[in-house]
Every structure is written in C-alpha cells, then in structure tokens.
Design a protein around this motif. Structure first.
Motif, mmCIF file in Angstrom:
data_model
loop_
_atom_site.group_PDB
_atom_site.id
_atom_site.type_symbol
_atom_site.label_atom_id
_atom_site.label_comp_id
_atom_site.label_asym_id
_atom_site.label_seq_id
_atom_site.Cartn_x
_atom_site.Cartn_y
_atom_site.Cartn_z
ATOM 1 N N VAL A 79 -10.027 -14.025 -6.238
ATOM 2 C CA VAL A 79 -11.233 -13.198 -6.205
ATOM 3 C C VAL A 79 -11.174 -12.175 -5.071
ATOM 4 O O VAL A 79 -10.811 -12.498 -3.932
ATOM 5 C CB VAL A 79 -12.481 -14.090 -6.042
ATOM 6 N N ALA A 80 -11.520 -10.935 -5.377
ATOM 7 C CA ALA A 80 -11.558 -9.861 -4.382
ATOM 8 C C ALA A 80 -12.968 -9.752 -3.800
ATOM 9 O O ALA A 80 -13.926 -9.539 -4.539
ATOM 10 C CB ALA A 80 -11.148 -8.536 -5.020
ATOM 11 N N CYS A 81 -13.068 -9.900 -2.489
ATOM 12 C CA CYS A 81 -14.358 -9.710 -1.826
ATOM 13 C C CYS A 81 -14.566 -8.227 -1.521
ATOM 14 O O CYS A 81 -13.813 -7.373 -1.964
ATOM 15 C CB CYS A 81 -14.427 -10.575 -0.580
ATOM 16 N N ARG A 82 -15.566 -7.905 -0.728
ATOM 17 C CA ARG A 82 -16.104 -6.540 -0.660
ATOM 18 C C ARG A 82 -15.060 -5.459 -0.365
ATOM 19 O O ARG A 82 -14.874 -4.538 -1.154
ATOM 20 C CB ARG A 82 -17.220 -6.496 0.375
ATOM 21 N N TYR A 83 -14.390 -5.559 0.787
ATOM 22 C CA TYR A 83 -13.450 -4.503 1.167
ATOM 23 C C TYR A 83 -12.311 -4.385 0.156
ATOM 24 O O TYR A 83 -11.985 -3.282 -0.304
ATOM 25 C CB TYR A 83 -12.886 -4.793 2.559
ATOM 26 N N GLU A 84 -11.725 -5.513 -0.173
ATOM 27 C CA GLU A 84 -10.598 -5.483 -1.107
ATOM 28 C C GLU A 84 -11.025 -4.917 -2.452
ATOM 29 O O GLU A 84 -10.296 -4.124 -3.071
ATOM 30 C CB GLU A 84 -10.029 -6.889 -1.273
ATOM 31 N N LEU A 85 -12.199 -5.296 -2.923
ATOM 32 C CA LEU A 85 -12.674 -4.796 -4.214
ATOM 33 C C LEU A 85 -12.898 -3.286 -4.170
ATOM 34 O O LEU A 85 -12.490 -2.556 -5.088
ATOM 35 C CB LEU A 85 -13.965 -5.506 -4.616
ATOM 36 N N LEU A 86 -13.545 -2.804 -3.109
ATOM 37 C CA LEU A 86 -13.802 -1.361 -3.024
ATOM 38 C C LEU A 86 -12.505 -0.562 -2.972
ATOM 39 O O LEU A 86 -12.395 0.513 -3.572
ATOM 40 C CB LEU A 86 -14.674 -1.054 -1.801
ATOM 41 N N ARG A 87 -11.492 -1.078 -2.265
ATOM 42 C CA ARG A 87 -10.202 -0.385 -2.232
ATOM 43 C C ARG A 87 -9.555 -0.386 -3.614
ATOM 44 O O ARG A 87 -9.006 0.621 -4.062
ATOM 45 C CB ARG A 87 -9.274 -1.035 -1.203
ATOM 46 N N ARG A 88 -9.597 -1.520 -4.294
ATOM 47 C CA ARG A 88 -9.009 -1.603 -5.638
ATOM 48 C C ARG A 88 -9.698 -0.641 -6.601
ATOM 49 O O ARG A 88 -9.046 0.039 -7.403
ATOM 50 C CB ARG A 88 -9.121 -3.028 -6.180
ATOM 51 N N LEU A 89 -11.033 -0.579 -6.538
ATOM 52 C CA LEU A 89 -11.781 0.289 -7.458
ATOM 53 C C LEU A 89 -11.511 1.759 -7.171
ATOM 54 O O LEU A 89 -11.476 2.584 -8.087
ATOM 55 C CB LEU A 89 -13.277 -0.015 -7.364
ATOM 56 N N HIS A 90 -11.329 2.096 -5.899
ATOM 57 C CA HIS A 90 -11.000 3.484 -5.570
ATOM 58 C C HIS A 90 -9.590 3.837 -6.046
ATOM 59 O O HIS A 90 -9.369 4.905 -6.629
ATOM 60 C CB HIS A 90 -11.123 3.706 -4.067
ATOM 61 N N LEU A 91 -8.643 2.939 -5.824
ATOM 62 C CA LEU A 91 -7.269 3.194 -6.259
ATOM 63 C C LEU A 91 -7.172 3.295 -7.779
ATOM 64 O O LEU A 91 -6.345 4.040 -8.313
ATOM 65 C CB LEU A 91 -6.338 2.090 -5.735
ATOM 66 N N ALA A 92 -8.031 2.540 -8.484
ATOM 67 C CA ALA A 92 -8.045 2.584 -9.948
ATOM 68 C C ALA A 92 -8.844 3.772 -10.477
ATOM 69 O O ALA A 92 -8.966 3.929 -11.698
ATOM 70 C CB ALA A 92 -8.619 1.281 -10.498
ATOM 71 N N GLU A 93 -9.404 4.586 -9.562
ATOM 72 C CA GLU A 93 -10.196 5.771 -9.917
ATOM 73 C C GLU A 93 -11.456 5.403 -10.694
ATOM 74 O O GLU A 93 -11.960 6.199 -11.498
ATOM 75 C CB GLU A 93 -9.350 6.796 -10.679
ATOM 76 N N VAL A 94 -11.951 4.206 -10.442
ATOM 77 C CA VAL A 94 -13.239 3.797 -11.002
ATOM 78 C C VAL A 94 -14.355 4.323 -10.112
ATOM 79 O O VAL A 94 -15.338 4.884 -10.587
ATOM 80 C CB VAL A 94 -13.314 2.263 -11.139
ATOM 81 N N ASN A 95 -14.216 4.118 -8.790
ATOM 82 C CA ASN A 95 -15.175 4.644 -7.811
ATOM 83 C C ASN A 95 -14.626 5.914 -7.177
ATOM 84 O O ASN A 95 -13.421 6.026 -6.922
ATOM 85 C CB ASN A 95 -15.426 3.617 -6.699
ATOM 86 N N SER A 96 -15.520 6.841 -6.884
ATOM 87 C CA SER A 96 -15.095 8.070 -6.199
ATOM 88 C C SER A 96 -15.101 7.904 -4.689
ATOM 89 O O SER A 96 -14.585 8.762 -3.972
ATOM 90 C CB SER A 96 -16.010 9.227 -6.591
ATOM 91 N N PHE A 97 -15.673 6.816 -4.167
ATOM 92 C CA PHE A 97 -15.737 6.608 -2.723
ATOM 93 C C PHE A 97 -14.752 5.522 -2.304
ATOM 94 O O PHE A 97 -14.300 4.725 -3.111
ATOM 95 C CB PHE A 97 -17.158 6.242 -2.280
ATOM 96 N N ASN A 98 -14.453 5.513 -1.012
ATOM 97 C CA ASN A 98 -13.461 4.590 -0.475
ATOM 98 C C ASN A 98 -14.064 3.791 0.673
ATOM 99 O O ASN A 98 -15.135 4.126 1.190
ATOM 100 C CB ASN A 98 -12.226 5.360 0.005
ATOM 101 N N ALA A 99 -13.355 2.743 1.087
ATOM 102 C CA ALA A 99 -13.763 1.904 2.219
ATOM 103 C C ALA A 99 -12.580 1.770 3.168
ATOM 104 O O ALA A 99 -11.419 1.845 2.747
ATOM 105 C CB ALA A 99 -14.233 0.535 1.730
#
Length: 319
Positions: A79-99
C-alpha cells in the motif's frame, strides 16, 4: 465474517458498520499477539499510523492469512501512503501537482505550496507558501513545534472553487470490486475537510443525488486505487484547471450512517450511500471463505513479537 483491523484507538471510524454487524473490529495489538486467527475476510487499514516494525508484522500476518485461504484486502507490504501515492500519481500523469520531501533535498519546482505530515490525518501545517524562503521558515517552525522533519512533505497547490468561493471535496469508496460515491463536503476555504453548514445551494445537493449511483471519473478513479495498491479505502477528489485531482486515499475513513440534514436531497443521498456501503460489504463477505477454521500465525518475526508482548504485560513499570 469480515474482520476490520486498525489501531485500537481508531476503531471508532467504523462504529456504524459494526453496529449493523457488517464487520468485527480487531486491533493490530490483538492480531500481532494471536497464535491463530479465523479463516475469514480481513480488511487491513491505518498504515500511515503504523511504524515500520508494525508494518512488517502486519505483512507477516497478511501472508499467513492469504496462505491459509482467507480473503484479505490491502497488503501492508504494498500500500502506498500519502507521499508515495502523490508521487506515483504525478509520474503517471493522473495528477498535475507534485509532492516533495525537503528532508531528502527535494524542493518544489512551482509555488504556492503547503506543508503537511506524511503520516496521520491532522490537516495542513501551513497556509499557502509562495517561495522557498517561506517554505524553509514554515518547516523550521513545524520542527520547533515537535514535528519531525522526516515526516513533513511539501505539496503543490492544486484546487479551484466550483463557483465564487465555494470549494467541494468529492469522495469515492472502493470495497473490493465495488466502487461507489460518498456525499461531498463543501466549504468556503480551499482546505476542505469537515464541511461548512449552509454554504452549498440546494441545486448542488440535487445534482449530487442525481449522480449518487455513478462512479466519478470512472476508469481514472479505478486506476488511482490500482496505483495505490488499495482494495479498501476512500479517495478524496478535487478539481484544478478543470481536471480531477486525487489528494489521498484513507484506508480507515470514518463511515457515518447518519442521514439527518436540512436538505431533502442530501438526506436521500446519505440514505443511498448507506445502502451502497452495506451492499458492498455484504457482497465482500459473501465472496470470502465460509468456514471457521483457524489459521496458524507462524514465522520467527511474529513469535518474537509475541514473546516481547508477554514480557511487557508481565513487567509494568511503577512510577
């Protein structure tokens, strides 16, 4: 039978489902101390509140349960917690913001940003910060207040109002293979957490009711849960530049069955949410093992923990 595993002090989050007998709660302390557990359906939660040691213990229990024929949601080792999840979502171009982790020398490439803890659910540690100097000052203030530097992350701002100063946070649950919407929260502040009474017009509640049985953002939302390796949880969603942004997935969300509200449409939406959650949990239960056989909790790591736990219970210090 569904067994919901969380920190003992956070079992209140599923008080409503437990009263409806949709699940039974066990704390991690009880699970770690058990020599055997029933073959049932398990939901592991609260990963951001566990130490690395406890995560490894939970992973050992998970493996024993899976190998013994239990149905288990949320693998603690994946399971990916907050920081790891936000980085993964940004790298996957799902989120436009980064952490970013400033403790590792990672600094934002765009501002404004805010800081928050990587673990726990206590909200923001700062207002919006417009420069690296302001970020460094805010991090120093947080550290002086006892927040470990290693547990702070900087997150790029990515939110916009629906209309004028009205912000909305959507939410959607995953329960195994079932996805369904929760009712939204509205505030006049971009930090939308608990909701503000009386700020949303009735038209918003009526639109919510019309869409309560649809899955927001469909395939993308399913992708977010898959990226996070989370099979039970609630994702928080907002909008930025017209596109959905996925802020975090809480594996131990508070599930409330209270339907009282001043808006008739919101009452109907809450009632439908209760139905959808209940049906998803019952379907999960039916898909799991039906026998009550015991599964042995084996492994040197767990046995060593049980010995230490017994030692602690025998020798309580007197102050």
């Amino acid at each position: 039978m569904i067994i919901y595993v969380s920190r003992w002090e956070h079992t209140y989050t599923v008080k409503s489902p437990s009263r409806k007998k949709l699940l039974t709660c066990l704390s991690y302390d009880e699970v770690f101390a058990a020599k055997s557990l029933p073959c049932a359906t398990y939901i592991f939660t609260d990963f951001d509140r566990l130490s690395q040691w406890e995560l490894e213990l939970a992973s050992c229990v998970y493996r024993n349960l899976k190998d013994g024929g239990a149905q288990v949601l949320n693998n603690p080792a994946q399971v990916a917690c907050r920081y790891e999840l936000l980085r993964r979502l940004h790298l996957a171009e799902v989120n436009s913001f980064n952490a970013y982790r400033p403790s590792l020398g990672e600094w934002p490439t765009r501002y404004p940003v805010f800081i928050r803890r990587d673990s726990f659910h206590d909200g923001m540690l700062s207002e919006l910060l417009d420069s690296r100097e302001a970020l460094e000052a805010s991090l120093a203030e947080a550290e002086s207040n006892g927040v470990p530097y290693s547990n702070t992350i900087a997150v790029e701002f990515a939110a916009e109002p629906m209309e004028e100063d009205l912000y909305k946070k959507q939410a959607c649950y995953r329960v195994g293979d079932h996805f369904f919407a929760d009712t939204s929260v509205h505030e006049r502040n971009w930090i939308v957490k608990y909701g503000e009474a009386g700020v949303a017009p009735e038209a918003r509640y009526e639109a919510e009711l019309a869409a309560i049985n649809s899955v927001p953002y469909g395939a993308v939302l399913r992708q977010v849960f898959d990226i996070a390796k989370i099979e039970y949880g609630r994702v928080d969603i907002g909008l930025y530049q017209g596109q959905p942004q996925f802020y975090e997935i809480n594996t131990n969300p508070t599930v409330g069955f209270n339907t009282e509200h001043s808006s008739p449409a919101r009452v109907c939406s809450r009632e439908q949410f209760v139905i959808n959650y209940t049906e998803a949990m019952r379907a999960l239960d039916q898909s799991g093992p039906s026998g009550g056989a015991k599964i042995e909790m084996v492994g040197k790591f767990l046995k060593r923990q049980r010995r230490k736990a017994r030692w602690r219970s025998w020798s309580r210090p007197t102050l």
